[in-house]
Design an enzyme around this catalytic site. Structure first.
Site, mmCIF file in Angstrom:
data_model
loop_
_atom_site.group_PDB
_atom_site.id
_atom_site.type_symbol
_atom_site.label_atom_id
_atom_site.label_comp_id
_atom_site.label_asym_id
_atom_site.label_seq_id
_atom_site.Cartn_x
_atom_site.Cartn_y
_atom_site.Cartn_z
ATOM 1 N N LYS A 1 -23.567 -3.564 8.164
ATOM 2 C CA LYS A 1 -22.442 -4.535 8.633
ATOM 3 C C LYS A 1 -21.922 -4.190 10.132
ATOM 4 O O LYS A 1 -21.862 -3.137 10.371
ATOM 5 C CB LYS A 1 -21.618 -4.878 7.665
ATOM 6 C CG LYS A 1 -21.957 -5.590 6.455
ATOM 7 C CD LYS A 1 -21.184 -5.994 5.375
ATOM 8 C CE LYS A 1 -21.661 -6.453 4.060
ATOM 9 N NZ LYS A 1 -20.687 -7.157 3.030
ATOM 10 N N HIS B 1 -24.432 -4.196 2.847
ATOM 11 C CA HIS B 1 -24.688 -5.283 2.118
ATOM 12 C C HIS B 1 -26.007 -4.653 1.264
ATOM 13 O O HIS B 1 -26.588 -3.818 1.640
ATOM 14 C CB HIS B 1 -25.375 -6.710 2.543
ATOM 15 C CG HIS B 1 -26.030 -7.697 1.638
ATOM 16 N ND1 HIS B 1 -25.309 -8.421 0.991
ATOM 17 C CD2 HIS B 1 -27.393 -7.873 1.395
ATOM 18 C CE1 HIS B 1 -26.283 -9.195 0.313
ATOM 19 N NE2 HIS B 1 -27.346 -8.669 0.668
ATOM 20 N N TYR C 1 -24.788 -16.535 3.142
ATOM 21 C CA TYR C 1 -23.847 -16.310 2.301
ATOM 22 C C TYR C 1 -23.382 -17.665 1.728
ATOM 23 O O TYR C 1 -22.228 -18.008 1.207
ATOM 24 C CB TYR C 1 -22.573 -15.526 2.877
ATOM 25 C CG TYR C 1 -22.491 -14.001 3.301
ATOM 26 C CD1 TYR C 1 -22.806 -13.386 2.074
ATOM 27 C CD2 TYR C 1 -22.833 -13.554 4.458
ATOM 28 C CE1 TYR C 1 -22.825 -12.032 2.372
ATOM 29 C CE2 TYR C 1 -22.895 -12.265 4.492
ATOM 30 C CZ TYR C 1 -22.988 -11.300 3.336
ATOM 31 O OH TYR C 1 -23.164 -9.918 3.571
ATOM 32 N N GLU D 1 -33.813 -12.699 0.705
ATOM 33 C CA GLU D 1 -32.976 -12.457 1.768
ATOM 34 C C GLU D 1 -34.055 -11.470 2.685
ATOM 35 O O GLU D 1 -33.782 -11.691 3.766
ATOM 36 C CB GLU D 1 -31.894 -11.335 1.328
ATOM 37 C CG GLU D 1 -30.766 -12.149 0.254
ATOM 38 C CD GLU D 1 -29.702 -11.051 -0.426
ATOM 39 O OE1 GLU D 1 -28.880 -11.707 -0.900
ATOM 40 O OE2 GLU D 1 -29.838 -9.978 -0.274
ATOM 41 N N ASN E 1 -16.907 -4.077 4.680
ATOM 42 C CA ASN E 1 -17.234 -2.960 3.650
ATOM 43 C C ASN E 1 -18.646 -2.453 4.058
ATOM 44 O O ASN E 1 -19.471 -1.964 3.246
ATOM 45 C CB ASN E 1 -17.149 -3.679 2.191
ATOM 46 C CG ASN E 1 -18.101 -4.618 1.958
ATOM 47 O OD1 ASN E 1 -18.932 -5.197 2.901
ATOM 48 N ND2 ASN E 1 -18.101 -5.036 0.698
HETATM 49 N N1 UDP Z 1 -15.887 -10.290 0.389
HETATM 50 C C1 UDP Z 1 -14.769 -10.539 0.809
HETATM 51 N N2 UDP Z 1 -13.682 -10.600 -0.121
HETATM 52 C C2 UDP Z 1 -13.733 -10.460 -1.436
HETATM 53 C C3 UDP Z 1 -15.116 -10.369 -2.008
HETATM 54 C C4 UDP Z 1 -15.895 -10.327 -1.086
HETATM 55 O O1 UDP Z 1 -14.358 -10.381 1.995
HETATM 56 O O2 UDP Z 1 -12.536 -10.804 -2.402
HETATM 57 C C5 UDP Z 1 -16.965 -10.148 1.325
HETATM 58 C C6 UDP Z 1 -17.500 -8.831 1.323
HETATM 59 O O3 UDP Z 1 -18.125 -8.630 2.519
HETATM 60 C C7 UDP Z 1 -18.512 -8.741 0.375
HETATM 61 C C8 UDP Z 1 -19.228 -10.056 0.601
HETATM 62 O O4 UDP Z 1 -17.960 -11.104 0.789
HETATM 63 O O5 UDP Z 1 -19.594 -7.563 0.651
HETATM 64 C C9 UDP Z 1 -20.102 -10.871 -0.682
HETATM 65 O O6 UDP Z 1 -19.414 -10.611 -1.728
HETATM 66 P P1 UDP Z 1 -19.936 -10.261 -3.086
HETATM 67 O O7 UDP Z 1 -19.227 -10.457 -4.244
HETATM 68 O O8 UDP Z 1 -21.608 -10.794 -3.321
HETATM 69 O O9 UDP Z 1 -19.969 -8.641 -2.901
HETATM 70 P P2 UDP Z 1 -21.179 -7.477 -2.678
HETATM 71 O O10 UDP Z 1 -22.344 -8.217 -3.471
HETATM 72 O O11 UDP Z 1 -21.531 -7.471 -1.317
HETATM 73 O O12 UDP Z 1 -20.581 -6.245 -3.476
HETATM 74 MG MG MG Z 2 -23.258 -9.977 -3.593
#
Ligand code: UDP
Ligand code: MG
Length: 140
Positions: A11, A117, A51, A128, A114
């Protein structure tokens, strides 16, 4: 895509911080083979599309803005049990809850920015991967 593949993005936060090389090393050490890869940038519209599943979540606007804020590395990775094993390698969404040694524990700034992805299912890995790569850009 077969169930031995997953899709990842390094990212904008991690690219900006100079962590591309270190993250790719972790990916290789984790036993993943890179079958497609590019440095690219998502437009606001494309980030919103990627997203779209999170459209109703409170963090959606911020997430789309962040993911389109700078270049990313997009890649398709191959390994037995790729989706599950890659989620283990990256750690929890919130880096403060990620296992020590995981990519997010090492390189993520916070729950939003974070570092990486990782696809959450074989079906989404295929969707994806196809979102970012044409067939001729994927090397079996
Ligand atoms: N995210 C965020 N706040 C939250 C949860 C998720 O900003 O409380 C963002 C974060 O960048 C995350 C992405 O949204 O990686 C997608 O969320 P998901 O729950 O799918 O998490 P992931 O699969 O990436 O662990
Ligand atoms: Mg996810």
């Amino acid at each position: 895509m077969a169930d031995n593949r997953t899709f990842t993005m390094i990212k904008p936060d991690a690219v900006k911080a100079g962590h591309i090389g270190a993250i790719l090393a972790k990916i290789n050490e984790g036993g993943f083979r890179i079958v497609a890869m590019k440095l690219t940038q998502l437009s606001n519209e494309k980030a919103g599309e990627f997203y779209a599943v999170h459209k109703e979540r409170p963090f959606y606007g911020e997430l789309v803005e962040f993911m389109s804020s700078g270049p990313i590395v997009a890649a398709i990775l191959e390994k037995d049990n790729a989706v599950e094993d890659f989620r283990k390698l990256i750690g929890a969404t919130d880096p403060s809850k990620a296992e020590p040694g995981t990519i997010r524990a090492l390189y993520a700034k916070n729950i939003g920015e974070n570092a990486v992805h990782g696809s959450d299912s074989d079906e989404n890995a295929a969707i994806e991967g196809a979102f970012h790569f044409a067939g001729v850009e994927v090397f079996a």
